[in-house]
Design a protein around this motif. Structure first.
Motif, short mmCIF file in Angstrom:
data_model
loop_
_atom_site.label_atom_id
_atom_site.label_comp_id
_atom_site.label_asym_id
_atom_site.label_seq_id
_atom_site.Cartn_x
_atom_site.Cartn_y
_atom_site.Cartn_z
N GLU A 1 -11.86 13.20 -44.31
CA GLU A 1 -10.81 13.26 -43.35
C GLU A 1 -11.45 13.95 -41.94
N ARG A 2 -12.20 14.86 -42.30
CA ARG A 2 -12.60 15.52 -41.04
C ARG A 2 -13.50 14.55 -39.98
N TYR A 3 -14.19 13.64 -40.67
CA TYR A 3 -15.01 12.67 -39.83
C TYR A 3 -14.14 11.40 -39.67
N GLY A 4 -13.15 11.26 -40.33
CA GLY A 4 -12.30 10.09 -40.05
C GLY A 4 -12.92 8.70 -41.01
N ILE A 5 -13.64 9.19 -41.79
CA ILE A 5 -14.27 8.14 -42.72
C ILE A 5 -13.60 7.84 -44.06
N ARG A 6 -13.68 6.65 -44.47
CA ARG A 6 -13.09 6.41 -45.80
C ARG A 6 -13.77 6.96 -46.79
N GLY A 7 -13.39 8.15 -47.25
CA GLY A 7 -14.00 8.97 -48.05
C GLY A 7 -14.07 8.42 -49.63
N ASP A 8 -12.96 7.68 -50.04
CA ASP A 8 -13.02 7.05 -51.30
C ASP A 8 -13.98 6.28 -51.56
N TYR B 1 -7.57 6.49 -49.65
CA TYR B 1 -6.34 6.30 -50.48
C TYR B 1 -6.44 7.13 -51.64
N LEU B 2 -7.49 7.29 -52.42
CA LEU B 2 -7.64 7.90 -53.89
C LEU B 2 -7.74 9.24 -53.75
N SER B 3 -7.26 9.91 -54.72
CA SER B 3 -7.45 11.41 -54.65
C SER B 3 -8.52 11.99 -55.45
N PRO B 4 -9.14 12.83 -55.06
CA PRO B 4 -10.62 13.12 -55.97
C PRO B 4 -10.18 13.38 -57.53
N GLU B 5 -9.02 13.58 -57.89
CA GLU B 5 -8.86 13.62 -59.40
C GLU B 5 -9.26 12.26 -59.95
N LEU B 6 -8.57 11.18 -59.21
CA LEU B 6 -8.83 9.91 -59.85
C LEU B 6 -10.14 9.35 -59.68
N MET B 7 -10.90 9.74 -58.61
CA MET B 7 -12.02 9.20 -58.42
C MET B 7 -13.06 9.89 -59.43
#
Length: 450
Positions: free
Chosen positions: A315-322, A286-292
């Motif tokens: 995104e590549r692995y379908g994991i919640r990156g944030d 949900y969160l952008s890299p800039e916000l993180m």
């Protein structure tokens, strides 16, 4: 287990002061949170507090009460002060005790568990001739939870969510030291959330959170979309046990919140929303890299920027990156690396780290370290084969039982041992990051309007 819980100072004795804070109030707040967490989550635990309000009580009255009650453990909660120049966490047992004593062993465990979550520098395990350590007939520990007159420590101390984390760290230590038995969870996997108000205005939701805090009830804001309309919900707890949820609901209503209610929510087979405790590891970011990155730099201005890697590999692995990023911030103390893992290892999730003699895996670059983190999460969350786009860099991938933890809270006892609340701590950190990002976005929108 009978715990005598002692919030230091009180009444006419304010304790340390600094940055607009009074130690007596912070001690009481942390202690009340400890009591609540223990009674709500563990069986066969009794807690007697030296004070539950702001009142004066002598040291001898406290220790006599604990001795007469027959407590198994005496835990005294404090904050520190020293001309604003010192910072960090330390704890004490009595100076006469050998390192092989039960009290010293309990201190080892408590220190480790509290340091896992408090984001403070480690000033070590110490000994002293304090009254509450000398005059008690049971094992006793005094914890100093940061320096109230230090600007950076005080910024943490003033945050209710930090005090909740610190309380949880104390509870984790007690549960491990005394082998406490957790209350059984609802076998259906249902989560009972106490909602202390639902608003279309975030300002109104924030006012409700502030009011609940003044009443000693911890809460935070989540969002939900109903019929296309965004609502701000004030959540005052989430419980796997219906009885505990109803107890919290009564507390909220006793505080004058008549519109409080309970919602039920299964951890599986549902579409997760950002505020759900226990939601799936697999899912959208949900969160952008800039916000993180921006959030982390409010805590550690020198932090390197790695959030873009979590978005890409997430995104590549379908994991919640944030949320994975939040896990990395938990593991590295916001990239300050105050534990056994060092910055040059590029190990952002503690892969293989078990102690000072084994700091875990190392990776050539930060990008590779993030990839290893995402691959390790993928091993827990999925039974599918790895994508062909990247080499396997996670050295512990094959040690994971595939698909054994599909939600963040299912990592409890797997990623961190014993780690009974490991997933919850990650999600709490993520909630803070999300709330901060929402506030940033609202500020930008207001500037645009102006």
């Amino acid at each position: 287990m009978k715990l005598y819980l002692d919030p230091g100072h009180g009444g006419t004795d304010s304790g340390a002061t600094g940055n607009g804070l009074l130690e007596k109030n912070i001690n009481l707040d942390i202690a009340l949170r400890i009591r609540r967490l223990l009674l709500e989550n563990y069986n066969k635990v009794e807690v007697l507090m030296s004070r539950t309000t702001d009142r004066t009580k002598s040291l001898s009255a406290r220790t006599n009460e604990a001795n007469n009650w027959g407590a198994d453990y005496y835990l005294s909660i404090h904050c520190n002060a020293f001309n604003g120049s010192a910072s960090g966490y330390e704890d004490y047992i009595h100076s006469s005790l050998p390192n092989s004593s039960d009290t010293a062993n309990y201190q080892d465990i408590m220190h480790e568990e509290i340091m896992r979550v408090n984001r403070l520098s480690d000033r070590g395990q110490k000994k002293a001739n304090f009254h509450v350590l000398r005059e008690t007939t049971m094992s006793a520990l005094l914890t100093e939870n940061g320096f109230i007159d230090n600007r950076q420590d005080a910024a943490l101390i003033s945050d209710p969510s930090w005090r909740q984390d610190v309380a949880q760290g104390h509870v984790n230590g007690l549960a491990r030291a005394f082998q406490l038995e957790r209350k059984s969870e609802d076998p259906s996997g249902t989560l009972y959330k106490v909602i202390a108000g639902s608003f279309q205005s975030r300002d109104n939701a924030e006012e409700r959170v502030a009011y609940l805090q003044s009443q000693g009830i911890d809460s935070f804001i989540t969002t939900v979309t109903i019929s296309g309309q965004l609502w701000y919900r004030v959540q005052a707890g989430a419980f796997s046990n219906r009885e505990n949820a109803e107890r919290r609901l009564d507390e909220v209503r006793d505080a004058g919140i008549s519109d409080a209610f309970i919602v039920t929510d299964s951890n599986e087979d549902q579409e997760p929303s950002p505020g759900d405790t226990g939601y799936a590891i697999l899912g959208e970011t949900y969160l952008s890299p800039e916000l993180m990155n921006q959030y982390v730099k409010t805590i550690n201005p020198q932090a390197i920027e790695i959030a873009s890697y979590y978005l890409t590999y997430g995104e590549r692995y379908g994991i919640r990156g944030d949320v994975a990023f939040a896990q990395a911030m938990h593991e590295t103390d916001f990239l300050r690396f105050t534990g056994v893992v060092q910055p040059e290892q590029n190990n952002f999730c503690g892969l293989g780290a078990t102690g000072p003699n084994n700091p875990g895996a190392s990776f050539q670059t930060a990008k590779e370290g993030v990839l290893a983190h995402i691959q390790h999460l993928y091993a827990y969350a999925s039974t599918d084969s790895l994508p062909n786009s990247d080499p396997l860099v996670d050295p512990r991938y094959d040690l994971v039982t595939r698909g054994s933890a599909t939600t963040w809270t299912a990592l409890n006892g797997k990623w961190a041992v014993p780690g009974d609340n490991y997933g919850q701590m990650i999600l709490n950190l993520y909630e803070r990051m999300l709330d901060s990002s929402l506030e940033q976005l609202e500020g930008v929108m207001q500037e645009i309007k102006n």
